[in-house]
Write an enzyme that holds these catalytic residues in place. Sequence first.
Site, PDB file in Angstrom:
ATOM      1  N   LYS A 108       0.814  -1.218   0.000  1.00 47.28           N
ATOM      2  CA  LYS A 108       0.000   0.000   0.000  1.00 47.28           C
ATOM      3  C   LYS A 108       0.847   1.267   0.000  1.00 47.28           C
ATOM      4  O   LYS A 108       0.323   2.356  -0.294  1.00 47.28           O
ATOM      5  CB  LYS A 108      -0.960   0.003   1.192  1.00 47.28           C
ATOM      6  CG  LYS A 108      -0.316   0.135   2.548  1.00 47.28           C
ATOM      7  CD  LYS A 108      -1.365   0.069   3.652  1.00 47.28           C
ATOM      8  CE  LYS A 108      -0.753   0.224   5.040  1.00 47.28           C
ATOM      9  NZ  LYS A 108      -0.173   1.543   5.275  1.00 47.28           N
ATOM     10  N   ASP A 109       2.151   1.153   0.315  1.00 50.64           N
ATOM     11  CA  ASP A 109       3.034   2.316   0.293  1.00 50.64           C
ATOM     12  C   ASP A 109       3.568   2.640  -1.095  1.00 50.64           C
ATOM     13  O   ASP A 109       4.169   3.692  -1.307  1.00 50.64           O
ATOM     14  CB  ASP A 109       4.227   2.103   1.229  1.00 50.64           C
ATOM     15  CG  ASP A 109       3.820   2.065   2.695  1.00 50.64           C
ATOM     16  OD1 ASP A 109       2.763   2.635   3.032  1.00 50.64           O
ATOM     17  OD2 ASP A 109       4.554   1.458   3.493  1.00 50.64           O
ATOM     18  N   ARG A 166      -8.445   8.554   4.419  1.00 55.94           N
ATOM     19  CA  ARG A 166      -9.418   7.490   4.136  1.00 55.94           C
ATOM     20  C   ARG A 166     -10.102   7.040   5.428  1.00 55.94           C
ATOM     21  O   ARG A 166     -11.342   6.939   5.486  1.00 55.94           O
ATOM     22  CB  ARG A 166      -8.707   6.305   3.475  1.00 55.94           C
ATOM     23  CG  ARG A 166      -9.584   5.048   3.339  1.00 55.94           C
ATOM     24  CD  ARG A 166      -8.768   3.871   2.838  1.00 55.94           C
ATOM     25  NE  ARG A 166      -7.661   3.530   3.731  1.00 55.94           N
ATOM     26  CZ  ARG A 166      -7.787   2.757   4.808  1.00 55.94           C
ATOM     27  NH1 ARG A 166      -8.955   2.250   5.136  1.00 55.94           N
ATOM     28  NH2 ARG A 166      -6.727   2.500   5.560  1.00 55.94           N
ATOM     29  N   ARG A 167      -9.320   6.771   6.456  1.00 59.99           N
ATOM     30  CA  ARG A 167      -9.901   6.318   7.714  1.00 59.99           C
ATOM     31  C   ARG A 167     -10.767   7.398   8.354  1.00 59.99           C
ATOM     32  O   ARG A 167     -11.855   7.126   8.863  1.00 59.99           O
ATOM     33  CB  ARG A 167      -8.787   5.888   8.679  1.00 59.99           C
ATOM     34  CG  ARG A 167      -8.096   4.592   8.259  1.00 59.99           C
ATOM     35  CD  ARG A 167      -6.834   4.335   9.065  1.00 59.99           C
ATOM     36  NE  ARG A 167      -6.221   3.049   8.705  1.00 59.99           N
ATOM     37  CZ  ARG A 167      -4.952   2.749   8.871  1.00 59.99           C
ATOM     38  NH1 ARG A 167      -4.124   3.668   9.394  1.00 59.99           N
ATOM     39  NH2 ARG A 167      -4.478   1.574   8.523  1.00 59.99           N
ATOM     40  N   ARG A 192       1.659  10.063  14.227  1.00 60.03           N
ATOM     41  CA  ARG A 192       2.596   9.413  13.313  1.00 60.03           C
ATOM     42  C   ARG A 192       3.592   8.582  14.105  1.00 60.03           C
ATOM     43  O   ARG A 192       3.636   8.615  15.324  1.00 60.03           O
ATOM     44  CB  ARG A 192       3.325  10.451  12.449  1.00 60.03           C
ATOM     45  CG  ARG A 192       2.378  11.287  11.581  1.00 60.03           C
ATOM     46  CD  ARG A 192       3.130  12.260  10.692  1.00 60.03           C
ATOM     47  NE  ARG A 192       2.225  13.070   9.900  1.00 60.03           N
ATOM     48  CZ  ARG A 192       1.716  12.689   8.738  1.00 60.03           C
ATOM     49  NH1 ARG A 192       2.041  11.510   8.239  1.00 60.03           N
ATOM     50  NH2 ARG A 192       0.900  13.480   8.068  1.00 60.03           N
ATOM     51  N   ARG A 218       2.897   4.703  18.310  1.00 55.64           N
ATOM     52  CA  ARG A 218       1.477   5.070  18.308  1.00 55.64           C
ATOM     53  C   ARG A 218       0.751   4.472  19.505  1.00 55.64           C
ATOM     54  O   ARG A 218      -0.089   5.127  20.127  1.00 55.64           O
ATOM     55  CB  ARG A 218       0.829   4.624  16.989  1.00 55.64           C
ATOM     56  CG  ARG A 218       1.431   5.324  15.781  1.00 55.64           C
ATOM     57  CD  ARG A 218       0.722   4.950  14.497  1.00 55.64           C
ATOM     58  NE  ARG A 218       1.464   5.431  13.336  1.00 55.64           N
ATOM     59  CZ  ARG A 218       0.919   5.694  12.146  1.00 55.64           C
ATOM     60  NH1 ARG A 218      -0.373   5.512  11.973  1.00 55.64           N
ATOM     61  NH2 ARG A 218       1.666   6.110  11.158  1.00 55.64           N
ATOM     62  N   CYS A 242      -1.907   7.540  -1.673  1.00 52.72           N
ATOM     63  CA  CYS A 242      -2.528   7.073  -0.436  1.00 52.72           C
ATOM     64  C   CYS A 242      -3.221   8.189   0.319  1.00 52.72           C
ATOM     65  O   CYS A 242      -3.853   7.952   1.347  1.00 52.72           O
ATOM     66  CB  CYS A 242      -1.504   6.380   0.454  1.00 52.72           C
ATOM     67  SG  CYS A 242      -0.179   7.457   1.025  1.00 52.72           S
TER      68      CYS A 242
END
Length: 372
Positions: free
Chosen positions: A101-102, A149-150, A167, A173, A304
């Site tokens: 996904k990166d 997106r989230r 981040r 996190r 992304c």
Amino acid sequence: MNGAPRCCGDSQYDQSMHLRIGSRGSQLALWQARHIAATLRSLGHTAEIVIIRTTGDRLQDPAFAAAHPVTPELDGKGIFIKEIEQALAEKSIDLAVHSLKDLPTKLDAQFTLAAIPERADPSDALLCMEWSQLHTLPDNSRVGTSSPRRVAQLLSHRPDLQFVSIRGNIDTRIRKLREGQCDALVLASAGLDRLGTRVLAAVELDPAHPEHGREPHMECVTHAGHEHHEEDEVLADPSGHADWIRQRFTPDILCPAPGQGALAVETRADDTQAIAAIRPIDHAETRYAVEAERALLHALGGGCSLPVGALCTGGVRGAMLYSTVTAPDGEQLVTVELLAEAGESAESLGVRAANDLVARGARELLDVEVAI
């Protein structure tokens, strides 16, 4: 040690190679690189890991991130891969392991994705110290995520939620969650699974807490008895992490990013030896699924930073592509679910889904700017 990968010996290993694997230095990236290295060793090769610091890693530093905001142009260049691809082009490494996904939806012609191993859990997960589900979070709870997106999809279900840009790597996190900088986190399930190794103790709740008395949430975040981090002394036991995984979202609630949960092994396009060496770890069903998802994202503009979710399931035969585009404020969303036609390519399925999304108004939603 520049140049093409060298042969390792003779007899049964005449075709074996020594492969240099480029990786970021985070715990998750190193797990992924070591996982691929172990698989290659099982095929008779030898491997070493070369750690490379990327722009994306530097952006975890708040001061650097403030001075270098992630624009769509920067995002499209692959902030987690630029320096790794440079090393690949210079032949100081032979292959690179990425979270798919990166990666930008289209690679430079000098590179190729020589293998996409079988996918892990593609879902997003809710982590919280106290509350068990998204719908049980108190009003105006603070959710830690930096993903447009989230944010957009969560707002479509809970418009009262507040969002905190958090981040850093997984441990950082979760530490911020523990410190109270947010009330909940949303992270990719695959990363949590890859770093987790055992069933962890339940969180103790105050007797006055509304959820006191419920059955403890006990979850093994990887296959029972399976040890992933051989030779890894850096990965300390993340005690408490797994117990905080309260919910793994279904795509109708939170649709994952295209390619989420999958790894990608990148090589030089002309390196036929390395390509042949890693071809056995390619997983056809996973490749079809993520190529469909990435084709959809590319048709919508790529990157992304877009509030686009896509998940293809069902394998090469009977593939189903579920996709969604959500307005930044969560008030509008467009969803398309398509079944692949007989013999349809992954790219065709993804483009067809993207066209349906656009026909239903997705382009207008994507043109709205959002600041997280």
